[in-house]
Scaffold this motif. Sequence first.
Motif, PDB file in Angstrom:
ATOM      1  N   SER A 187       0.828  -1.204   0.000  1.00 48.80           N
ATOM      2  CA  SER A 187       0.000   0.000   0.000  1.00 48.80           C
ATOM      3  C   SER A 187       0.866   1.258   0.000  1.00 48.80           C
ATOM      4  CB  SER A 187      -0.909   0.007   1.232  1.00 48.80           C
ATOM      5  OG  SER A 187      -1.608   1.239   1.327  1.00 48.80           O
ATOM      6  N   GLU A 188       0.450   2.234  -0.786  1.00 44.53           N
ATOM      7  CA  GLU A 188       1.118   3.532  -0.811  1.00 44.53           C
ATOM      8  C   GLU A 188       0.313   4.573  -0.027  1.00 44.53           C
ATOM      9  OE1 GLU A 188       2.052   4.723  -4.777  1.00 44.53           O
ATOM     10  OE2 GLU A 188       3.144   2.884  -5.249  1.00 44.53           O
ATOM     11  N   ASP A 189      -0.698   4.110   0.699  1.00 45.27           N
ATOM     12  CA  ASP A 189      -1.568   5.000   1.465  1.00 45.27           C
ATOM     13  C   ASP A 189      -1.025   5.144   2.891  1.00 45.27           C
ATOM     14  OD1 ASP A 189      -3.579   6.168   3.000  1.00 45.27           O
ATOM     15  OD2 ASP A 189      -5.192   5.217   1.881  1.00 45.27           O
ATOM     16  N   PRO A 190      -0.526   6.332   3.250  1.00 47.11           N
ATOM     17  CA  PRO A 190       0.035   6.527   4.599  1.00 47.11           C
ATOM     18  C   PRO A 190      -0.954   6.227   5.715  1.00 47.11           C
ATOM     19  CG  PRO A 190       0.652   8.346   3.161  1.00 47.11           C
ATOM     20  CD  PRO A 190      -0.374   7.556   2.422  1.00 47.11           C
ATOM     21  N   GLN A 191      -2.225   6.519   5.506  1.00 46.93           N
ATOM     22  CA  GLN A 191      -3.225   6.274   6.542  1.00 46.93           C
ATOM     23  C   GLN A 191      -3.417   4.768   6.783  1.00 46.93           C
ATOM     24  OE1 GLN A 191      -4.488   8.616   8.575  1.00 46.93           O
ATOM     25  NE2 GLN A 191      -3.043   9.913   7.435  1.00 46.93           N
ATOM     26  N   LYS A 192      -3.405   4.005   5.717  1.00 47.91           N
ATOM     27  CA  LYS A 192      -3.535   2.550   5.875  1.00 47.91           C
ATOM     28  C   LYS A 192      -2.299   1.970   6.558  1.00 47.91           C
ATOM     29  CE  LYS A 192      -6.758   1.639   2.083  1.00 47.91           C
ATOM     30  NZ  LYS A 192      -6.993   0.916   0.800  1.00 47.91           N
ATOM     31  N   MET A 193      -1.154   2.491   6.209  1.00 45.40           N
ATOM     32  CA  MET A 193       0.070   1.991   6.843  1.00 45.40           C
ATOM     33  C   MET A 193       0.163   2.445   8.297  1.00 45.40           C
ATOM     34  SD  MET A 193       1.309  -0.044   4.745  1.00 45.40           S
ATOM     35  CE  MET A 193       2.883  -0.399   5.529  1.00 45.40           C
ATOM     36  N   LYS A 194      -0.502   3.549   8.634  1.00 50.56           N
ATOM     37  CA  LYS A 194      -0.570   3.946  10.042  1.00 50.56           C
ATOM     38  C   LYS A 194      -1.412   2.945  10.824  1.00 50.56           C
ATOM     39  CE  LYS A 194      -1.521   7.741  13.216  1.00 50.56           C
ATOM     40  NZ  LYS A 194      -2.192   6.859  14.211  1.00 50.56           N
ATOM     41  N   GLN A 195      -2.424   2.379  10.192  1.00 50.51           N
ATOM     42  CA  GLN A 195      -3.216   1.328  10.840  1.00 50.51           C
ATOM     43  C   GLN A 195      -2.328   0.124  11.162  1.00 50.51           C
ATOM     44  OE1 GLN A 195      -7.001   0.282   8.905  1.00 50.51           O
ATOM     45  NE2 GLN A 195      -6.927   2.231   7.828  1.00 50.51           N
ATOM     46  N   VAL A 196      -1.443  -0.218  10.223  1.00 55.62           N
ATOM     47  CA  VAL A 196      -0.505  -1.315  10.448  1.00 55.62           C
ATOM     48  C   VAL A 196       0.415  -1.000  11.614  1.00 55.62           C
ATOM     49  CG1 VAL A 196       1.403  -2.635   9.453  1.00 55.62           C
ATOM     50  CG2 VAL A 196      -0.594  -2.079   8.041  1.00 55.62           C
ATOM     51  N   LEU A 197       0.973   0.219  11.616  1.00 53.43           N
ATOM     52  CA  LEU A 197       1.865   0.634  12.698  1.00 53.43           C
ATOM     53  C   LEU A 197       1.150   0.603  14.046  1.00 53.43           C
ATOM     54  CD1 LEU A 197       4.502   1.783  13.811  1.00 53.43           C
ATOM     55  CD2 LEU A 197       3.681   4.062  13.180  1.00 53.43           C
ATOM     56  N   ASP A 198      -0.081   1.117  14.087  1.00 51.43           N
ATOM     57  CA  ASP A 198      -0.831   1.135  15.342  1.00 51.43           C
ATOM     58  C   ASP A 198      -1.058  -0.282  15.861  1.00 51.43           C
ATOM     59  OD1 ASP A 198      -0.928   3.888  15.234  1.00 51.43           O
ATOM     60  OD2 ASP A 198      -2.988   3.981  14.471  1.00 51.43           O
ATOM     61  N   LEU A 199      -1.365  -1.200  14.972  1.00 55.39           N
ATOM     62  CA  LEU A 199      -1.570  -2.598  15.364  1.00 55.39           C
ATOM     63  C   LEU A 199      -0.295  -3.187  15.955  1.00 55.39           C
ATOM     64  CD1 LEU A 199      -3.456  -5.158  15.270  1.00 55.39           C
ATOM     65  CD2 LEU A 199      -2.344  -5.676  13.072  1.00 55.39           C
ATOM     66  N   LEU A 200       0.837  -2.951  15.288  1.00 54.28           N
ATOM     67  CA  LEU A 200       2.110  -3.513  15.739  1.00 54.28           C
ATOM     68  C   LEU A 200       2.595  -2.859  17.032  1.00 54.28           C
ATOM     69  CD1 LEU A 200       3.954  -3.904  12.310  1.00 54.28           C
ATOM     70  CD2 LEU A 200       2.783  -5.665  13.639  1.00 54.28           C
ATOM     71  N   LEU A 201       2.339  -1.554  17.179  1.00 56.71           N
ATOM     72  CA  LEU A 201       2.714  -0.876  18.421  1.00 56.71           C
ATOM     73  C   LEU A 201       1.889  -1.382  19.599  1.00 56.71           C
ATOM     74  CD1 LEU A 201       3.208   2.816  17.218  1.00 56.71           C
ATOM     75  CD2 LEU A 201       4.971   1.273  18.098  1.00 56.71           C
ATOM     76  N   ALA A 202       0.603  -1.653  19.351  1.00 52.97           N
ATOM     77  CA  ALA A 202      -0.251  -2.193  20.409  1.00 52.97           C
ATOM     78  C   ALA A 202       0.181  -3.606  20.792  1.00 52.97           C
ATOM     79  CB  ALA A 202      -1.706  -2.181  19.961  1.00 52.97           C
ATOM     80  N   GLN A 203       0.698  -4.352  19.817  1.00 56.50           N
ATOM     81  CA  GLN A 203       1.164  -5.711  20.077  1.00 56.50           C
ATOM     82  C   GLN A 203       2.511  -5.722  20.793  1.00 56.50           C
ATOM     83  OE1 GLN A 203       3.153  -7.705  16.937  1.00 56.50           O
ATOM     84  NE2 GLN A 203       2.235  -9.717  17.324  1.00 56.50           N
ATOM     85  N   LYS A 204       3.321  -4.700  20.590  1.00 55.68           N
ATOM     86  CA  LYS A 204       4.722  -4.701  21.019  1.00 55.68           C
ATOM     87  C   LYS A 204       4.941  -5.069  22.489  1.00 55.68           C
ATOM     88  CE  LYS A 204       8.958  -1.926  20.777  1.00 55.68           C
ATOM     89  NZ  LYS A 204       9.546  -0.628  20.340  1.00 55.68           N
ATOM     90  N   PRO A 205       4.146  -4.596  23.439  1.00 55.31           N
ATOM     91  CA  PRO A 205       4.381  -5.003  24.833  1.00 55.31           C
ATOM     92  C   PRO A 205       4.271  -6.507  25.060  1.00 55.31           C
ATOM     93  CG  PRO A 205       2.966  -3.070  24.732  1.00 55.31           C
ATOM     94  CD  PRO A 205       3.089  -3.577  23.333  1.00 55.31           C
ATOM     95  N   SER A 206       3.591  -7.207  24.159  1.00 58.57           N
ATOM     96  CA  SER A 206       3.451  -8.663  24.281  1.00 58.57           C
ATOM     97  C   SER A 206       4.577  -9.423  23.615  1.00 58.57           C
ATOM     98  CB  SER A 206       2.115  -9.111  23.672  1.00 58.57           C
ATOM     99  OG  SER A 206       1.024  -8.600  24.400  1.00 58.57           O
ATOM    100  N   VAL A 207       5.439  -8.710  22.866  1.00 62.59           N
ATOM    101  CA  VAL A 207       6.504  -9.349  22.098  1.00 62.59           C
ATOM    102  C   VAL A 207       7.768  -9.452  22.942  1.00 62.59           C
ATOM    103  CG1 VAL A 207       7.932  -9.244  20.012  1.00 62.59           C
ATOM    104  CG2 VAL A 207       5.528  -8.523  19.928  1.00 62.59           C
ATOM    105  N   ALA A 208       8.197 -10.681  23.168  1.00 68.94           N
ATOM    106  CA  ALA A 208       9.399 -10.915  23.979  1.00 68.94           C
ATOM    107  C   ALA A 208      10.671 -10.591  23.211  1.00 68.94           C
ATOM    108  CB  ALA A 208       9.433 -12.359  24.459  1.00 68.94           C
ATOM    109  N   VAL A 209      10.660 -10.852  21.899  1.00 66.91           N
ATOM    110  CA  VAL A 209      11.864 -10.641  21.100  1.00 66.91           C
ATOM    111  C   VAL A 209      11.491 -10.526  19.629  1.00 66.91           C
ATOM    112  CG1 VAL A 209      12.290 -13.135  20.827  1.00 66.91           C
ATOM    113  CG2 VAL A 209      14.202 -11.532  20.616  1.00 66.91           C
ATOM    114  N   TYR A 210      12.248  -9.702  18.915  1.00 65.16           N
ATOM    115  CA  TYR A 210      12.171  -9.627  17.454  1.00 65.16           C
ATOM    116  C   TYR A 210      13.441 -10.288  16.934  1.00 65.16           C
ATOM    117  CZ  TYR A 210       8.427  -6.190  18.092  1.00 65.16           C
ATOM    118  OH  TYR A 210       7.260  -5.559  18.447  1.00 65.16           O
TER     119      TYR A 210
END
Length: 345
Positions: A187-210
């Motif tokens: 996607s080249e839509d910044p708003q849609k990619m912000k949705q992706v970022l928001d999802l991953l940021l919300a998940q991040k506290p649950s992630v032990a390691v990348y």
Amino acid sequence: MSIKNRMQALAGACALGLALTVSAHADGSLSIYAWADSIAPDVVAKFEKETGIKVTVDAFSSNEDLLTKLQAGSSGYDIVTPSQHFVKIMIDSGLLEDIGATSMEAYQQILPEWQKPWWDPTGNYSIPLAFGNAGYTVNRDIYKGPVDSWKTYFEPPAELQGKIASLAQPDEVIPAAQNYLGIEYCSEDPQKMKQVLDLLLAQKPSVAVYSSDNIENRIGSGEVAAHFWWDGNTMRVRHNDKANVEYAMPKEGLVGWLDSYVVPKGAANIDNAKKFINFMASLENATDQYNYYGHSSPVKIDETKALYNKENAPELFPTVPVKMGQACSPAAQELVTKVWTQLLQ
């Protein structure tokens, strides 16, 4: 986990009485850069014995690392094994040799659906090695809940919080998030990619390691309860290590991949590379390779000797949609990079 396999070439050329045998052997060496544990050592040894070519196999754990090495120039490798969208990037960037793949013996072994794919429409540059998909794996000793949606992974329940692991690169993680959110790949839509970022940021506290290394030990031992991973790798750790793991079949779909043999521009041993590719694609050797690697084969194999089927390897036979990863435009790739950079900062 990085590996290096070095095998001894035949010494027959120095032995009296073997002249006729050695005359049929090729000279020189072959240097391969492939996904960790992806090339069957026994088949490599067989190739060495039959040709006299000394083979070295080094390992990488991400397409990004491989691309960076080729972009730097003078990689020293004769064969590398990128995934489909990176084959496209490498062709477009002039990083690969035109090996005339359609005229090679190996090409005749390719299943019709994988001939002249969108990433190599002329069929000049690549011969497929293996295909499969990326999803997530759970350790059933720890997590007992459902695995029929990406929601379990990206919006984890309490029993998974702090016990999830992701990959170190965005190449398949972001497309998986896009599958869950119903957003098109690249996607080249910044708003849609912000949705992706928001999802991953919300998940991040649950992630032990990348991390993209040592996954089999991390998930198999129960160090984490869920890990972003691949179909055949999950099957192998379940079969070989008797780990109580399950590969999820999220209804939103899995991220497809296909890895291919290609030859970097300026490779020193192109003829030997083509010999190896042809050798690996023969019916017998492709079957042995399939049985070792545990990922689906895009070239013909002997089904009567194949170790895996729908009954004992359900991971290889997905029951949900599989959407192949794509080569993104520069604008789309820039958004992917921004999302991942902000996630990990």
